[in-house]
Scaffold this motif. Structure first.
Motif, PDB file in Angstrom:
ATOM      1  N   ASN A  51       0.830  -1.218   0.000  1.00  0.00           N
ATOM      2  CA  ASN A  51       0.000   0.000   0.000  1.00  0.00           C
ATOM      3  C   ASN A  51       0.854   1.253   0.000  1.00  0.00           C
ATOM      4  O   ASN A  51       0.513   2.255  -0.632  1.00  0.00           O
ATOM      5  N   LEU A  56      -1.009   4.539  -1.561  1.00  0.00           N
ATOM      6  CA  LEU A  56      -2.335   4.503  -0.934  1.00  0.00           C
ATOM      7  C   LEU A  56      -2.208   4.857   0.535  1.00  0.00           C
ATOM      8  O   LEU A  56      -3.164   5.253   1.181  1.00  0.00           O
ATOM      9  N   ASP A  57      -1.018   4.664   1.045  1.00  0.00           N
ATOM     10  CA  ASP A  57      -0.781   4.901   2.467  1.00  0.00           C
ATOM     11  C   ASP A  57       0.571   5.611   2.585  1.00  0.00           C
ATOM     12  O   ASP A  57       1.383   5.540   1.653  1.00  0.00           O
ATOM     13  N   ASP A  76      -3.029  14.672  -0.352  1.00  0.00           N
ATOM     14  CA  ASP A  76      -3.854  13.572  -0.870  1.00  0.00           C
ATOM     15  C   ASP A  76      -3.992  13.620  -2.390  1.00  0.00           C
ATOM     16  O   ASP A  76      -3.951  12.592  -3.060  1.00  0.00           O
ATOM     17  N   ASP A  77      -4.169  14.835  -2.914  1.00  0.00           N
ATOM     18  CA  ASP A  77      -4.330  14.971  -4.364  1.00  0.00           C
ATOM     19  C   ASP A  77      -3.072  14.535  -5.119  1.00  0.00           C
ATOM     20  O   ASP A  77      -3.157  13.847  -6.139  1.00  0.00           O
ATOM     21  N   THR A  80      -2.792  10.861  -5.098  1.00  0.00           N
ATOM     22  CA  THR A  80      -3.773  10.279  -6.025  1.00  0.00           C
ATOM     23  C   THR A  80      -3.266  10.358  -7.459  1.00  0.00           C
ATOM     24  O   THR A  80      -3.376   9.397  -8.232  1.00  0.00           O
ATOM     25  N   LEU A  81      -2.698  11.500  -7.818  1.00  0.00           N
ATOM     26  CA  LEU A  81      -2.198  11.661  -9.183  1.00  0.00           C
ATOM     27  C   LEU A  81      -0.993  10.757  -9.436  1.00  0.00           C
ATOM     28  O   LEU A  81      -0.804  10.264 -10.552  1.00  0.00           O
ATOM     29  N   ARG A  83      -0.679   7.775  -8.172  1.00  0.00           N
ATOM     30  CA  ARG A  83      -1.292   6.471  -8.472  1.00  0.00           C
ATOM     31  C   ARG A  83      -1.823   6.446  -9.895  1.00  0.00           C
ATOM     32  O   ARG A  83      -1.619   5.487 -10.633  1.00  0.00           O
ATOM     33  N   ARG A  84      -2.502   7.527 -10.251  1.00  0.00           N
ATOM     34  CA  ARG A  84      -3.150   7.577 -11.555  1.00  0.00           C
ATOM     35  C   ARG A  84      -2.122   7.489 -12.693  1.00  0.00           C
ATOM     36  O   ARG A  84      -2.330   6.795 -13.677  1.00  0.00           O
ATOM     37  N   PHE A  89      -2.476  -1.074 -10.240  1.00  0.00           N
ATOM     38  CA  PHE A  89      -2.837  -1.969  -9.137  1.00  0.00           C
ATOM     39  C   PHE A  89      -3.571  -3.195  -9.636  1.00  0.00           C
ATOM     40  O   PHE A  89      -4.453  -3.097 -10.489  1.00  0.00           O
ATOM     41  N   TYR A 108     -11.429   3.604 -18.236  1.00  0.00           N
ATOM     42  CA  TYR A 108     -11.603   4.569 -17.148  1.00  0.00           C
ATOM     43  C   TYR A 108     -10.335   5.341 -16.766  1.00  0.00           C
ATOM     44  O   TYR A 108     -10.358   6.566 -16.670  1.00  0.00           O
ATOM     45  N   PRO A 109      -9.180   4.646 -16.575  1.00  0.00           N
ATOM     46  CA  PRO A 109      -7.972   5.402 -16.195  1.00  0.00           C
ATOM     47  C   PRO A 109      -7.552   6.426 -17.251  1.00  0.00           C
ATOM     48  O   PRO A 109      -7.030   7.492 -16.913  1.00  0.00           O
ATOM     49  N   ILE A 111      -9.633   8.056 -19.170  1.00  0.00           N
ATOM     50  CA  ILE A 111     -10.561   9.188 -19.068  1.00  0.00           C
ATOM     51  C   ILE A 111     -10.225  10.049 -17.852  1.00  0.00           C
ATOM     52  O   ILE A 111     -10.328  11.267 -17.899  1.00  0.00           O
ATOM     53  N   LEU A 112      -9.787   9.375 -16.769  1.00  0.00           N
ATOM     54  CA  LEU A 112      -9.344  10.137 -15.594  1.00  0.00           C
ATOM     55  C   LEU A 112      -8.237  11.111 -15.976  1.00  0.00           C
ATOM     56  O   LEU A 112      -8.119  12.190 -15.407  1.00  0.00           O
TER      57      LEU A 112
END
Ligand SMILES: Nc1ncnc2c1ncn2[C@@H]1O[C@H](COP(=O)(O)OP(=O)(O)OP(=O)(O)O)[C@@H](O)[C@H]1O
Ligand SMILES: [Mg+2]
Lengths: 223, 381
Positions: A51, A56-57, A76-77, A80-81, A83-84, A89, A108-109, A111-112
């Motif tokens: 993680n 994630l952590d 956090d943002d 997140t980016l 990870r994106r 994962f 989906y990824p 489009i993110l």
């Protein structure tokens, strides 16, 4: 420069009954193109480690560098980016999005990231690479078998061309034949595409596929 | 495929639950819009009436003054008191009238022939003269008596005299002064001669400038009621105002009920959204783990609330139009009031309030979803 490096990483969960030390000073480095297994008894901190690798952590102390970025001061943002844009994962329970069709899950990824143009074609291409038949593209995830769902999950993880894949017991919910097929697929991604893969597993046979194994005991790397 | 798509799919996945939430919003929107239209229509009706009859004073003999009729002298006094404004004295009676072979009772208004045109409009025919034996018939009387032959040009016997119908009146509706729709209107000269009467029941004062109403009223009081009350002066505007202020506060009260019903709808949306968040904790964990930002998760859930709100508002808007039409047509008697800009604005207002309530109710669940810890969410079963 390693893709992932840990420097004296500690992770402590404060609980009313006393602190739980999940990681107790972990140093490690994952190099580009490696296929690394993480093994160890239950509760030894494997998922916690993964993680943190996946942003994630965050560690309680120590420094983690992912894709040449130090995560200790990220909000956090930013995590997140990270990870994106850099991490793929793959979970034991597949974790596809039930509202979306197979091809949409893979799309989906993209489009993110705002890559609407050609996203459908790209998703179909990756699905073909993980050997999902075109007839399944418009199905909902729960209409597929476990092995098929895991292939779709792998396609979703790969579609953004991440720096590395993190897999937490990806074959744990599959029978051994299907599991072997998934392992063969991941192995091919590693050999042919040069994808860096870190995988948590309990299965000793997996060592056949890996370059090396990191053993965790009580939150420490055992030699 | 966008966050909006995801929201739409989730709304339609649980369609029954969504429909129930939408019904709440629909009710709230319809309540606010139609009650607002109602209030507005009542206001418009008031304006209409005031412009119709608000310039009118009605002078009648004071109760307990010993006489229940106005004398010629009193009418002259009124005329002097009101200056250049028009005074129309009239008398009423009920008598048997015979048309063809059939007889019935009828209300009779006697008005000086020269004043009739300024008070009443005719649908067909002309006006009677003081010297002739002509009369007018009210619109409803005409409509109800066609088979008796009571129409323009017919002969009406009253006692031993015959009157010819020279005109049919336009429908006038309920008035504060006279209600000629079911009546016969005869020239006062004929009445006076026929019944041997010289007095009047009441006098209508038409005040040319509505702002002078109070001054004219005061002037009549000064002249005629100085020592004792001989006449009673009623101003229609005052009566209308007291009637309508009651209607106004009822409307405000009803709008309040509408707002409360929207509040209830808001709570039901909040509930639906919280359910949606709770059911999808794992899914939210997945979305977050593969790189969906907090703000994007939040947006997805707000779209969901927006979706319910817009659906409710659209359906509610259409229904409000229907309900508003029925209300203005049936309760107020004039569907045109629905198309008044202020009425239409109430529909827009109701719809806007519906959407606002939904989104406001969706904020907390959306925020809650966005705040979930991705690892714990992923582990959630
Ligand atoms: N959110 C948490 N709160 C408190 N303690 C936690 C939390 N997550 C993990 N732990 C504790 O940290 C330790 C390591 O957990 P972790 O899940 O990393 O183990 P694991 O090696 O993945 O085990 P398994 O093989 O059973 O999956 C355990 O003692 C666990 O109880
Ligand atoms: Mg684990």
């Amino acid at each position: 420069m390693p893709v992932i490096s840990f420097d004296a990483v500690r992770k402590v969960y404060p609980l009313p009954a006393g602190d739980v030390v999940a990681l107790d000073g972990v140093d490690l480095a994952i190099e580009e193109g490696e296929f690394v297994l993480i093994m160890g008894p239950s509760g030894s901190g494997k998922s916690t480690l993964l993680n943190i690798m996946g942003s994630l952590d965050v560690p309680t102390s120590g420094e983690v560098t992912i894709a040449e970025k130090r995560i200790s001061r990220m909000d956090d943002d930013e995590l997140t980016l990270l990870r994106r844009d850099h991490i793929g994962f793959i979970f034991q329970q597949f974790n596809l999005i039930p509202l979306l069709s197979v091809v949409e899950n893979v799309e989906y990824p993209l489009i993110l990231r705002g890559q609407q143009n050609g996203s459908r074609e790209r998703a179909q291409e990756v699905l073909a690479a993980v050997e999902i038949a075109e007839t399944h593209f418009s199905h909902k995830p729960n209409e597929l078998s476990g092995g098929q769902q895991q292939r779709v999950a792998i396609a979703r993880a790969l579609v953004n061309d991440p720096d590395f894949l993190l897999c937490d017991e990806p074959t744990g919910n599959l029978d051994s034949k299907t599991g072997t097929a998934i392992m063969t697929l991941l192995d091919r991604m590693n050999r042919e595409e040069g994808k860096t893969i870190v995988m948590v597993t309990h299965d000793p046979r997996m060592t056949d596929y890996a370059d090396r194994t990191i053993r965790l005991v009580d939150g420490r790397v055992a030699e | 495929m966008t966050f909006f798509d995801l929201a739409r799919r989730n709304v339609t996945r649980h369609w029954l639950r969504s429909v129930l939430a939408v019904v709440g919003i629909v009710i709230g929107v319809v309540a606010i819009a139609s009650l607002g239209i109602m209030g507005n229509s009542i206001g418009l009706m008031f304006d209409d009436m005031v412009s119709d009859v608000g310039d009118t004073l009605i002078v009648s003999p004071a109760m307990g003054s010993g006489s229940d009729r106005l004398t010629d002298r009193q009418v002259d006094d009124i005329k002097r008191a009101v200056g250049s404004n028009q005074v129309i004295p009239f008398a009423t009676t009920v008598d048997k009238i015979t048309v063809g072979g059939a007889s019935s009772g009828a209300m009779i208004y006697a008005i000086p022939a020269s004043d009739i045109p300024s008070l009443l409009e005719t649908e067909s025919g002309g006006y009677p003269r003081d010297t002739g034996a002509g009369c007018l018939i009210g619109s409803q009387l005409a409509a109800n008596s066609q088979e008796n032959g009571l129409k323009l040009g017919a002969r009406v016997r009253i006692g031993d005299e015959t009157l010819r119908v020279v005109g049919v009146l336009k429908e006038r509706g309920m008035g504060f002064d006279i209600n000629p729709d079911y009546a016969i209107v005869v020239p006062y000269a004929w009445y006076s001669n026929h019944y041997n009467e010289k007095e009047y029941d009441q006098a209508i004062v038409k005040v040319r400038d509505v702002n002078d109403i109070d001054a004219v009223k005061e002037s009549i009081d000064q002249r005629m009621n100085r020592r004792e009350d001989t006449v009673n002066v009623m101003d229609t505007r005052g009566i209308l105002e007291s009637v309508f202020s009651a209607a106004d506060s009822i409307t405000v009260f009803l709008m309040g009920i509408g707002a409360v019903s929207l509040l209830v709808a808001g709570v039901s949306i909040l509930n639906v959204m919280l359910m949606s968040v709770t059911e999808r904790i794992k899914e939210i964990g997945v979305l977050r783990s593969i790189g969906t930002r907090r703000s994007e998760v939040m947006r997805m859930f707000i779209y969901e609330a927006l979706f319910l709100g817009v659906a409710g508002a659209l359906i509610g808007g259409v229904l409000s139009f229907g309900v508003g039409y029925v209300m203005t047509a049936v309760l107020v008697g004039n569907p045109d009031f629905l198309f008044n800009p202020a009425s239409l604005l109430y529909i827009v207002f109701g719809m806007g309030f519906g959407v606002f309530t939904s989104v406001a109710s969706g904020l907390y669940p959306a925020w809650k979803a966005a705040q979930l810890n991705p690892i714990q969410a992923l582990r959630h079963e």
